[in-house]
Design an enzyme around this catalytic site. Structure first.
Site, short mmCIF file in Angstrom:
data_model
loop_
_atom_site.label_atom_id
_atom_site.label_comp_id
_atom_site.label_asym_id
_atom_site.label_seq_id
_atom_site.Cartn_x
_atom_site.Cartn_y
_atom_site.Cartn_z
N CYS A 56 0.62 -1.05 0.19
CA CYS A 56 0.31 0.12 0.08
C CYS A 56 0.51 1.45 0.12
O CYS A 56 1.18 1.29 0.69
CB CYS A 56 -1.12 0.27 1.49
SG CYS A 56 -0.86 1.85 1.77
N CYS A 76 1.03 2.89 2.72
CA CYS A 76 1.49 2.82 4.45
C CYS A 76 3.17 3.00 3.72
O CYS A 76 4.01 3.55 4.99
CB CYS A 76 1.70 1.69 4.30
SG CYS A 76 -0.53 1.20 4.68
#
Ligand SMILES: Cc1cc2nc3c(=O)[nH]c(=O)nc-3n(C[C@H](O)[C@H](O)[C@H](O)COP(=O)(O)OP(=O)(O)OC[C@H]3O[C@@H](n4cnc5c(N)ncnc54)[C@H](O)[C@@H]3O)c2cc1C
Ligand SMILES: *[C@@H]1O[C@H](CO)[C@@H](O)[C@H](O)[C@H]1NC(C)=O
Ligand SMILES: *[C@@H]1O[C@H](CO)[C@@H](O)[C@H](O)[C@H]1NC(C)=O
Ligand SMILES: *[C@@H]1O[C@H](CO)[C@@H](O)[C@H](O)[C@H]1NC(C)=O
Ligand SMILES: *[C@@H]1O[C@H](CO)[C@@H](O)[C@H](O)[C@H]1NC(C)=O
Ligand SMILES: *[C@@H]1O[C@H](CO)[C@@H](O)[C@H](O)[C@H]1NC(C)=O
Ligand SMILES: *[C@@H]1O[C@H](CO)[C@@H](O)[C@H](O)[C@H]1NC(C)=O
Length: 812
Positions: free
Chosen positions: A78, A81
């Protein structure tokens, strides 16, 4: 880090990755197919001071824990992230001291193993941060941080908010965070046994008081309380006009303002941690006996803590080059390249004394000359010890730590020296105008990776290098990179067992050493003033500010080296007479250039007759079988005998190795045995050559067996030549093949030498022996003929005499 955090904030929206668990599951399985181990691809490592959660440890960490837990649920694929991970790492470094009260953890939901955990905690998007109170129940799903911003400061404040939301079980390690009152202060020293009480005056919105309280959580002998500006009694009593500000309050009711450069959290915390009597919990007390400690075997050398000492640098070189590198018997490939780079950087930038520089340069030019792709440590050491005796070149021996002394023998010293050395080298590269900004750092990286004895250190350092070394684009950014990474290591190691309690790890340089290096942002967050840090580093590690205390003088070093060389030479000389004696013995044992044939002829004949049958016996045995199952005292196999001979036939020239081997055979070099041996050898060779074809297969097999029979050539020579002087090869199974082969070669050479000589002498002897027996036969014939003639003559003589007598008698 802070810069990066800021960038992350502006570039990415406040949303988390939208809930696409189903979609991500598809991606996840794709990802898992592509990536062999998603767990390895996680965004955090063990050195980030973040607890890495997995199904195995998640319950122990989150359920009924004595500390509150902050957990980031993320997916390694992600983007948000990935962008957030540096912030989370910074947060971990920032609140490292809070650990007993609140700890940080992370789990990679992209790893298949972890998916169930993430589902159980009802994670719908990444990254999600959840707060788990101390003593959480098994069914607790945690409190999610809603709309958290991506910067350390606001995350830290959120964590404090959540900590304060504990209702029942307060984390036992966490001090009270609520504001104090006049009443509590009045009785404070009756109920608390601490030396210092720090009062932080601030307004209600400020978090500084609570942050400093938590920063000092692991320190003894000090307590921190926040006082709101609305607490009129105390504000008036102490005459506080500035908010925030910090006062030290004592039992008698007297007080004093805490002196700091800037009224901010980091400055308060740093100053309070260094108050007299304040120590990290569980650590031995007091800095007061600082320079009087005598726990090391050497006398303590007083030093200035804010200076660099040449003695530490030279000690580091000694340890690195003579001890650490000695662990490598040979350098080749990557190790050799690393060694070359390291030495080249030293020769270029080490600000050493002339003798040391001369030595480093000679080692460097020798190394750069080396093109064989492999060098042994022994060869390297020869150059290092200046065996060639280049004038005015030496590396002092032994260590003499000064600025890197530790309060115990296992503290500081070499690793401290390594850091100092490389800081000095990066600074030298900048000030002497090196060409490649990464030259020193990549040499350090390779050195640490290939040779640095502390393997976990090497791993951590490599992680940092991989993460950010490519950001270095100038000589000055190389200086700053090493400084900031060193501070990261300091942060991680503060309070660790390896920290010398007398030399606590700090974010360096301290405000006392360089107050201009420290500053704050508008929001009160600490910020390094890099424009000030760079000149500080350049001056602190510059060659002109390195102190030369406690150094041996250059002439002393050269004197010592000379003594060492003389000692080695003496040792060599002591060996020489032995060798000379052997050579003399060898020379005298050689047959005289023109031997007297007559004497030899007779001796030879006798010997041949005596030894003949024995040789035949040997030959017979050979014919019986390969010599393996024979209950026979000679343990060598005939195939090996042949093999040995085969080698001897290939190599003909006598050699020096052979000469040396002879030293053990002095007793056998009289003429008799030479003759004797010659015939034995001849017989053996004859027998052997007649069987070469039949046994070639067997020989091959036996040759392949390693290690080879202990006696092979030694005993072969013995069997053939009667040389008991040759020691057998040890049947050491650990002898590596190469060594074994070398020794065999030596033996083979000695055999060759003898063989050559025998061949030379044998030729004329055998010619003689043939001529002699012919002469023998002809002599017999002649003798026989002569004796018959003699008999005939006698017969005729007596016959005539008889006839004469008869004639005389008939006359009268
Ligand atoms: C590459 C490397 C990696 C290491 N990794 C680990 C590890 O993972 N775990 C572990 O337990 N130990 C590690 N060590 C050892 C550890 O960093 C220290 O060297 C050791 O604990 C001794 O600490 P010290 O107090 O002497 O100070 P050191 O950290 O060794 O510092 C030496 C001196 O450098 C100066 N200094 C301090 N900080 C800075 C800075 N930021 N910039 C410039 N100068 C500074 C100070 O004068 C200090 O006295 C590592 C060492 C090295 C060289
Ligand atoms: C939680 O831990 C405390 C002490 O740490 C212990 O007394 C208690 O029994 C534990 N509770 C559970 C449910 O494990
Ligand atoms: C405070 O007063 C006590 C005596 O009452 C004294 O021992 C101490 O040194 C004083 N401390 C300060 C900081 O003035
Ligand atoms: C410390 O002890 C050693 C011997 O144990 C001694 O040689 C040395 O002089 C001592 N150092 C000091 C400063 O007393
Ligand atoms: C240590 O060195 C610093 C920087 O040169 C200097 O200011 C300080 O006076 C020195 N301290 C001692 C005790 O010599
Ligand atoms: C390196 O090689 C050059 C030329 O081959 C030679 O002149 C020089 O002496 C060598 N240097 C060393 C240190 O061996
Ligand atoms: C260090 O390098 C920078 C360029 O990166 C240069 O501007 C500066 O002058 C150098 N410092 C010194 C002391 O030479």
């Amino acid at each position: 880090m802070a810069r990066r955090g800021g960038r992350a904030t502006s570039r990415f929206s406040q949303r988390t990755c939208p809930g696409k668990v189903a979609e991500s599951a598809v991606w996840l399985s794709l990802w898992l197919l592509l990536a062999p181990s998603a767990a390895e691809a996680g965004l955090y490592t063990a050195s980030d001071q973040i607890l890495l959660l997995s199904p195995g440890n998640v319950e122990a960490a989150l359920i009924n824990s004595t500390a509150a837990m902050v957990v980031e649920f993320y997916a390694s694929w992600c983007g948000h992230c990935i962008a957030f991970s540096p912030v989370y790492k910074s947060l971990a470094r920032d609140i490292k001291e809070w650990k007993p009260a609140v700890n940080l953890a992370a789990i990679d939901c992209a790893a298949e193993d972890n998916r169930k955990v993430c589902t159980n905690y009802r994670i719908r998007g990444y990254p999600t941060i959840k707060f788990f109170h101390a003593y959480s129940k098994a069914d607790s799903a945690g409190l999610a941080f809603k709309d958290f911003s991506r910067d350390v400061r606001s995350l830290r404040h959120k964590i404090i908010d959540k900590l304060e939301s504990h209702v029942e079980a307060w984390p036992p390690a966490c001090p009270p965070l609520e504001p104090t009152s006049q009443a509590e202060i009045d009785i404070f020293f009756e109920t608390n046994n601490v030396q210092h009480l720090a009062l932080i005056f601030e307004d209600a919105k400020s978090y500084i008081g609570r942050e400093v309280t938590l920063d000092l959580l692991q320190f003894e002998n000090v307590a921190v309380r926040r006082v709101l500006n609305t607490e009129a009694g105390l504000v008036t009593k102490l005459g506080v006009t500035e908010f925030p500000s910090c006062y030290l309050y004592y039992p008698g009711g007297n007080f004093t303002r805490l002196p700091v450069n800037i009224e901010a959290r980091t400055f308060y915390s740093y100053a309070l941690q260094r108050l007299p009597g304040v120590v990290r919990s569980g650590r031995p007390p007091s800095f007061t006996t600082f320079f009087h400690i005598n726990t090391t075997e050497e006398p303590w050398r007083p030093f200035n803590k804010s200076r660099v000492y040449m003695s530490d640098l030279e000690s580091t070189l000694h340890y690195s080059l003579r001890v650490e590198l000695a662990a490598q018997p040979v350098f080749k490939g990557e190790a050799l390249r690393s060694l070359k780079k390291y030495i080249s950087v030293l020769a270029k930038y080490f600000p050493g004394r002339p003798v040391v520089m001369n030595l480093l340069k000679s080692v460097n030019s020798w190394l750069q000359n080396e093109t064989s792709g492999q060098i042994s440590y022994e060869a390297f050491k020869d150059i290092l010890e200046n065996s060639a005796q280049i004038p005015n070149a030496a590396l002092p021996e032994g260590v003499r730590w000064v600025g890197c002394q530790g309060s115990q023998p296992h503290f500081r010293r070499y690793p401290c020296g390594v850091w100092t050395l490389f800081h000095v080298l990066t600074v030298q590269a900048n000030s002497t105008g090196g060409s490649d900004p990464l030259e020193v750092l990549s040499a350090m990286r390779n050195y640490v990776q290939n040779f640095f004895g502390c393997r976990p250190c090497a791993e951590h350092f490599e992680n940092m290098a991989m993460e950010s070394l490519m950001e270095v684009n100038s000589l000055s950014s190389a200086v700053l990179w090493l400084w900031s990474r060193h501070n990261r290591v300091n942060n991680r190691l503060a309070g660790a067992l390896s920290e010398d309690p007398k030399f606590p790890k700090i974010q360096w340089p301290s405000p006392e050493m360089c107050s201009a290096c420290h500053t704050v942002k508008e929001n009160g967050e600490h910020r390094w003033n890099r424009e000030q840090v760079l000149p500080f580093l350049l001056s602190y590690f510059s060659s002109s500010s390195i102190l030369t205390d406690y150094l041996e003088s250059e002439s002393q070093i050269l004197e010592k080296q000379k003594k060492k060389h003389v000692g080695q030479q003496l040792a060599l000389l002591a060996q020489k007479p032995v060798e000379r004696r052997i050579r003399e013995a060898l020379d005298s044992s050689k047959p005289p250039p023109s031997p007297q044939p007559t004497v030899q002829e007779e001796e030879e004949e006798e010997e041949e007759e005596e030894e003949g049958p024995q040789d035949e016996a040997v030959a017979d045995e050979e014919e019986e079988d390969g010599g393996e199952a024979k209950p026979e005292p000679t343990p060598w196999s005939k195939a090996e005998v042949e093999a040995g001979r085969g080698w001897r036939l290939v190599h003909r020239k006598p050699s020096i190795v052979g000469m040396r081997m002879r030293e053990q055979q002095e007793d056998i070099v009289d003429l008799d045995s030479f003759v004797n041996q010659h015939y034995r050898a001849k017989a053996l060779r004859l027998a052997a050559s007649s069987r070469v074809k039949q046994r070639s297969l067997q020989r091959q097999q036996e040759q392949e067996q390693e290690p080879r029979s202990a006696f092979e050539l030694g005993m072969e020579l013995d069997g053939g030549l009667g040389m008991v002087g040759l020691q057998p090869l040890e049947a050491d199974p650990e002898l590596d093949v190469g060594r074994q082969r070398k020794r065999l070669q030596k033996r083979e050479l000695s055999g060759r030498f003898l063989d050559g000589e025998l061949n030379h002498r044998g030729r004329w002897m055998s010619v003689l022996s043939i001529g002699f027996s012919k002469l023998d036969i002809s002599l017999c014939v002649i003798l026989y003929f002569l004796s018959s003639m003699c008999l005939l003559a006698m017969y005729l003589f007596f016959k005539n005499r008889l006839r004469l007598r008869r004639a005389k008698v008939a006359l009268p």
